[in-house]
Design an enzyme around this catalytic site. Structure first.
Site, PDB file in Angstrom:
ATOM      1  CB  SER A 125      -0.882  -0.012   1.254  1.00  0.00           C
ATOM      2  OG  SER A 125      -1.459   1.245   1.487  1.00  0.00           O
ATOM      3  CE1 TYR A 150      -3.992  -2.373   5.308  1.00  0.00           C
ATOM      4  CE2 TYR A 150      -3.678  -0.014   4.997  1.00  0.00           C
ATOM      5  CZ  TYR A 150      -3.802  -1.287   4.477  1.00  0.00           C
ATOM      6  OH  TYR A 150      -3.716  -1.472   3.124  1.00  0.00           O
ATOM      7  CE  LYS A 154      -1.514  -4.412   3.294  1.00  0.00           C
ATOM      8  NZ  LYS A 154      -1.679  -5.774   2.752  1.00  0.00           N
TER       9      LYS A 154
END
Length: 337
Positions: A125, A150, A154
């Site tokens: 991302s 989150y 990644k």
């Protein structure tokens, strides 16, 4: 060639399965249906004419992952989507995100590193860049301290893959997405958020269809041309095609490094108000919205420099913002019938 697609019934996963099958790959989907629906299988089959193999497996269960690779010893490549992806939820429940996004990745790589050769595509991302200092964002931009658990999963996930590739036969490509939107033109598959949408476009379409009273626009005081935040919105079918091209690059041993990184976007930034105006153009209706205070963790702007993906992968986003919004609206209308 058999390709394992984890999270293959999700939004990006399902569209990628279609593109893989269109290219002649045999696909095995693994999904635990936590944030997806088994009905997506029918949608995939209706588009491609092929029913992919499917296993309902929770990737957090190590023994299930081990059993999967024993049963399917001929897996030639993996595209790993299975992960939780809501920024707000990750702040409230960080351990869920670390278990789901990191533990599952580790169990998957443990099986892959036992193979003589393994091709691995990772769903990453643009959140790893945080608020980048320069626009558009290149792959050389510094990876920042993420603003959410989150985003951190990644960043850490990429580091785990790099370390594992150095010590094994795994070759990997990290695909850093910007903002995927839209649906397949057939309207047989699309975005199916559970509960209140965390992303802009499904909230727009749900508001337009009458499920939500109005859209909240988080902040109109950003240093952008109209004061609202700017993002790079990419049609999900364009994004799916990039995964197939990246996988073929690894399978054909055309990669120049053990681990390569590519930004996937359109190269154009669109503000929240521009996305609303695009929706109003394609739908022919006015959207009720209100300006509310900024949301914690949101960056001012993020859009991709796509030169590397365009030249090295030979991939380019083809759909316009209006085309993506029209497909999202067609999908919303279909699922509410």
């Amino acid at each position: 060639m058999k390709i394992l697609v984890t999270g293959g019934l999700g939004f990006i996963g399902s569209h990628t399965v279609v593109e893989l099958q269109n290219k002649g790959f045999e696909v095995l989907i693994v999904d635990n249906l936590y944030n997806s629906s088994i009905d997506v299988l029918k949608g995939i089959e209706s588009i491609s004419g092929i029913a992919p193999h499917f296993k309902n497996i929770d990737m957090r269960d190590k023994t299930s992952v081990q059993a999967l690779f024993k049963e399917y010893s001929d897996i030639a490549g993996v595209i790993h989507f299975a992960a939780s992806k809501a920024v707000g939820e990750s702040v409230q429940n960080p351990l869920l995100y670390y278990e789901n996004n990191i533990a599952a990745l580790v169990y998957l790589l443990q099986e892959l590193q036992q193979k003589d050769a393994a091709s691995f595509i990772f769903s990453s991302s643009c959140t790893v860049y945080g608020q980048a200092e320069k626009m558009p964002i290149t792959e050389d931009a510094p990876v920042q301290q993420p603003m959410s658990p989150y985003g951190n999963t990644k960043k850490v996930g990429e580091e785990i893959i790099r370390d594992t590739a150095k010590a094994s036969s795994i070759n990997a490509i990290l695909l850093r997405y910007f903002n995927p939107i839209g649906a397949h033109p057939s309207a047989a598959i699309g975005e199916l958020p559970i509960g209140v949408p965390q992303n802009l476009v499904p909230f727009i379409t749900q508001t337009a269809i009458g499920l939500r009273q109005e859209l909240s626009v988080f902040g109109d005081d950003y240093p952008t041309q109209d004061g609202t935040a700017v993002r790079d919105y990419i049609h999900v079918v364009d994004l799916a095609k990039a995964h197939v091209i990246a996988l073929e690059r690894l399978l054909e041993k055309k990669n120049s490094d053990k681990v390569e990184t590519f930004n996937l976007g359109t190269g154009t930034g669109s503000s929240v108000l521009e996305v609303i105006q695009s929706f109003e153009r394609v739908s022919g209706q006015k959207l009720p919205y209100k300006i509310v205070p900024r949301r914690e963790g949101d960056v001012t702007e993020a859009y991709a420099n796509t030169h590397k993906a365009n030249t090295v992968l030979g991939w380019k986003a083809e759909s316009t913002l209006d085309e993506a919004m029209a497909s999202a609206w067609k999908w919303e209308q279909k699922i509410r019938k």
